[in-house]
Design a protein around this motif. Sequence first.
Motif, PDB file in Angstrom:
ATOM      1  N   TYR A 131       0.826  -1.212   0.000  1.00  0.00           N
ATOM      2  CA  TYR A 131       0.000   0.000   0.000  1.00  0.00           C
ATOM      3  C   TYR A 131       0.858   1.259   0.000  1.00  0.00           C
ATOM      4  CZ  TYR A 131      -3.126   3.556   1.979  1.00  0.00           C
ATOM      5  OH  TYR A 131      -3.826   4.704   2.222  1.00  0.00           O
ATOM      6  N   GLU A 132       1.894   1.288   0.813  1.00  0.00           N
ATOM      7  CA  GLU A 132       2.746   2.472   0.936  1.00  0.00           C
ATOM      8  C   GLU A 132       3.467   2.790  -0.372  1.00  0.00           C
ATOM      9  OE1 GLU A 132       3.026  -0.221   3.042  1.00  0.00           O
ATOM     10  OE2 GLU A 132       1.865   0.635   4.689  1.00  0.00           O
ATOM     11  N   GLU A 133       3.758   1.767  -1.166  1.00  0.00           N
ATOM     12  CA  GLU A 133       4.475   1.951  -2.430  1.00  0.00           C
ATOM     13  C   GLU A 133       3.566   2.410  -3.564  1.00  0.00           C
ATOM     14  OE1 GLU A 133       7.716  -1.613  -1.819  1.00  0.00           O
ATOM     15  OE2 GLU A 133       5.758  -2.095  -2.663  1.00  0.00           O
ATOM     16  N   MET A 134       2.255   2.284  -3.395  1.00  0.00           N
ATOM     17  CA  MET A 134       1.317   2.636  -4.463  1.00  0.00           C
ATOM     18  C   MET A 134       1.031   4.123  -4.557  1.00  0.00           C
ATOM     19  SD  MET A 134      -1.331  -0.470  -4.423  1.00  0.00           S
ATOM     20  CE  MET A 134      -0.766  -2.046  -3.869  1.00  0.00           C
ATOM     21  N   GLY A 135       1.279   4.863  -3.493  1.00  0.00           N
ATOM     22  CA  GLY A 135       1.168   6.314  -3.558  1.00  0.00           C
ATOM     23  C   GLY A 135      -0.219   6.901  -3.412  1.00  0.00           C
ATOM     24  N   MET A 136      -1.120   6.195  -2.751  1.00  0.00           N
ATOM     25  CA  MET A 136      -2.452   6.751  -2.496  1.00  0.00           C
ATOM     26  C   MET A 136      -2.750   6.623  -1.005  1.00  0.00           C
ATOM     27  SD  MET A 136      -6.205   5.993  -4.161  1.00  0.00           S
ATOM     28  CE  MET A 136      -6.319   4.288  -3.700  1.00  0.00           C
ATOM     29  N   TRP A 163     -13.776  10.014   6.350  1.00  0.00           N
ATOM     30  CA  TRP A 163     -14.374  11.327   6.525  1.00  0.00           C
ATOM     31  C   TRP A 163     -15.875  11.160   6.336  1.00  0.00           C
ATOM     32  CZ3 TRP A 163     -14.740  15.754   2.624  1.00  0.00           C
ATOM     33  CH2 TRP A 163     -15.011  16.953   3.276  1.00  0.00           C
ATOM     34  N   GLY A 164     -16.475  10.453   7.286  1.00  0.00           N
ATOM     35  CA  GLY A 164     -17.861  10.032   7.134  1.00  0.00           C
ATOM     36  C   GLY A 164     -17.929   8.738   6.334  1.00  0.00           C
ATOM     37  N   VAL A 165     -17.289   8.760   5.167  1.00  0.00           N
ATOM     38  CA  VAL A 165     -17.125   7.577   4.314  1.00  0.00           C
ATOM     39  C   VAL A 165     -15.642   7.481   3.973  1.00  0.00           C
ATOM     40  CG1 VAL A 165     -19.445   7.648   3.327  1.00  0.00           C
ATOM     41  CG2 VAL A 165     -17.616   8.915   2.226  1.00  0.00           C
ATOM     42  N   LEU A 166     -15.244   6.372   3.393  1.00  0.00           N
ATOM     43  CA  LEU A 166     -13.848   6.205   2.998  1.00  0.00           C
ATOM     44  C   LEU A 166     -13.571   7.075   1.779  1.00  0.00           C
ATOM     45  CD1 LEU A 166     -11.530   4.446   4.085  1.00  0.00           C
ATOM     46  CD2 LEU A 166     -12.043   2.831   2.277  1.00  0.00           C
ATOM     47  N   CYS A 167     -12.585   7.962   1.878  1.00  0.00           N
ATOM     48  CA  CYS A 167     -12.269   8.920   0.809  1.00  0.00           C
ATOM     49  C   CYS A 167     -10.785   8.881   0.471  1.00  0.00           C
ATOM     50  CB  CYS A 167     -12.588  10.346   1.245  1.00  0.00           C
ATOM     51  SG  CYS A 167     -14.306  10.659   1.568  1.00  0.00           S
ATOM     52  N   ILE A 168     -10.483   9.360  -0.731  1.00  0.00           N
ATOM     53  CA  ILE A 168      -9.085   9.519  -1.127  1.00  0.00           C
ATOM     54  C   ILE A 168      -8.595  10.831  -0.538  1.00  0.00           C
ATOM     55  CG2 ILE A 168      -7.500   9.817  -3.063  1.00  0.00           C
ATOM     56  CD1 ILE A 168      -9.481   8.145  -4.726  1.00  0.00           C
ATOM     57  N   LYS A 169      -7.525  10.758   0.233  1.00  0.00           N
ATOM     58  CA  LYS A 169      -6.964  11.955   0.860  1.00  0.00           C
ATOM     59  C   LYS A 169      -5.880  12.565  -0.017  1.00  0.00           C
ATOM     60  CE  LYS A 169      -4.990  13.646   5.160  1.00  0.00           C
ATOM     61  NZ  LYS A 169      -4.561  13.273   6.504  1.00  0.00           N
ATOM     62  N   GLU A 170      -5.046  11.707  -0.608  1.00  0.00           N
ATOM     63  CA  GLU A 170      -3.930  12.215  -1.399  1.00  0.00           C
ATOM     64  C   GLU A 170      -3.465  11.167  -2.396  1.00  0.00           C
ATOM     65  OE1 GLU A 170       0.710  13.438  -0.579  1.00  0.00           O
ATOM     66  OE2 GLU A 170      -0.699  13.512   1.090  1.00  0.00           O
ATOM     67  N   ILE A 171      -3.043  11.632  -3.585  1.00  0.00           N
ATOM     68  CA  ILE A 171      -2.428  10.770  -4.588  1.00  0.00           C
ATOM     69  C   ILE A 171      -1.058  11.367  -4.880  1.00  0.00           C
ATOM     70  CG2 ILE A 171      -2.553   9.878  -6.939  1.00  0.00           C
ATOM     71  CD1 ILE A 171      -5.598  10.005  -6.700  1.00  0.00           C
ATOM     72  N   ALA A 172      -0.013  10.609  -4.627  1.00  0.00           N
ATOM     73  CA  ALA A 172       1.357  11.098  -4.810  1.00  0.00           C
ATOM     74  C   ALA A 172       1.685  11.295  -6.284  1.00  0.00           C
ATOM     75  CB  ALA A 172       2.346  10.120  -4.189  1.00  0.00           C
ATOM     76  N   LYS A 173       2.683  12.121  -6.550  1.00  0.00           N
ATOM     77  CA  LYS A 173       3.081  12.419  -7.931  1.00  0.00           C
ATOM     78  C   LYS A 173       3.623  11.203  -8.668  1.00  0.00           C
ATOM     79  CE  LYS A 173       3.967  17.240  -7.108  1.00  0.00           C
ATOM     80  NZ  LYS A 173       4.918  18.342  -7.078  1.00  0.00           N
ATOM     81  N   ASP A 174       4.227  10.263  -7.940  1.00  0.00           N
ATOM     82  CA  ASP A 174       4.778   9.061  -8.573  1.00  0.00           C
ATOM     83  C   ASP A 174       3.887   7.829  -8.358  1.00  0.00           C
ATOM     84  OD1 ASP A 174       5.217   8.925  -5.862  1.00  0.00           O
ATOM     85  OD2 ASP A 174       7.229   8.076  -6.027  1.00  0.00           O
ATOM     86  N   SER A 175       2.623   8.060  -8.059  1.00  0.00           N
ATOM     87  CA  SER A 175       1.675   6.989  -7.768  1.00  0.00           C
ATOM     88  C   SER A 175       1.258   6.241  -9.031  1.00  0.00           C
ATOM     89  CB  SER A 175       0.437   7.594  -7.102  1.00  0.00           C
ATOM     90  OG  SER A 175      -0.584   6.639  -6.990  1.00  0.00           O
ATOM     91  N   ILE A 176       0.889   4.959  -8.866  1.00  0.00           N
ATOM     92  CA  ILE A 176       0.342   4.202 -10.000  1.00  0.00           C
ATOM     93  C   ILE A 176      -1.075   4.683 -10.322  1.00  0.00           C
ATOM     94  CG2 ILE A 176       1.768   2.169  -9.551  1.00  0.00           C
ATOM     95  CD1 ILE A 176      -0.718   0.792  -8.388  1.00  0.00           C
ATOM     96  N   PHE A 177      -1.681   5.462  -9.444  1.00  0.00           N
ATOM     97  CA  PHE A 177      -3.026   5.994  -9.654  1.00  0.00           C
ATOM     98  C   PHE A 177      -3.016   7.407 -10.247  1.00  0.00           C
ATOM     99  CE2 PHE A 177      -3.305   3.031  -6.074  1.00  0.00           C
ATOM    100  CZ  PHE A 177      -4.265   2.162  -6.555  1.00  0.00           C
ATOM    101  N   LYS A 178      -1.852   7.978 -10.471  1.00  0.00           N
ATOM    102  CA  LYS A 178      -1.741   9.378 -10.894  1.00  0.00           C
ATOM    103  C   LYS A 178      -2.401   9.636 -12.245  1.00  0.00           C
ATOM    104  CE  LYS A 178      -0.495  13.539 -10.264  1.00  0.00           C
ATOM    105  NZ  LYS A 178      -1.184  14.322  -9.265  1.00  0.00           N
ATOM    106  N   HIS A 179      -2.309   8.719 -13.186  1.00  0.00           N
ATOM    107  CA  HIS A 179      -2.838   8.930 -14.537  1.00  0.00           C
ATOM    108  C   HIS A 179      -4.231   8.327 -14.701  1.00  0.00           C
ATOM    109  CE1 HIS A 179       0.919  10.675 -15.734  1.00  0.00           C
ATOM    110  NE2 HIS A 179       1.556   9.623 -15.228  1.00  0.00           N
ATOM    111  N   THR A 180      -4.966   8.248 -13.618  1.00  0.00           N
ATOM    112  CA  THR A 180      -6.354   7.779 -13.673  1.00  0.00           C
ATOM    113  C   THR A 180      -7.275   8.959 -13.405  1.00  0.00           C
ATOM    114  OG1 THR A 180      -6.472   7.257 -11.310  1.00  0.00           O
ATOM    115  CG2 THR A 180      -5.644   5.514 -12.769  1.00  0.00           C
TER     116      THR A 180
END
Length: 92
Positions: free
Chosen positions: A14-19, A24-41
Amino acid sequence: IQVTVIKPCPHMKYEEMGMIVWKWGVLCIKEIAKDSIFKHTVLKEADHIISINDIVCEKMTPEDFAHVLSELPKEVHILIRRGRQRWSGKFG
């Protein structure tokens, strides 16, 4: 919105994936790192996570989400809900 990401390495943690997610009431995305595998989604900060690989995240904690994401072998399917902006009516 459904997003599919292929993990470059099946043993990626999880730590290596960058998200980072948070509750926050529900499960939310807090941050997506610049080198994350999720960055281009289409994922954005503050998106509400509905499910991951058909596992409902309604009662899931950020720690549970991290564990599930780390244990998935190759494909990661995340289903999110993006709320409308209050003033303009546009999505996220």
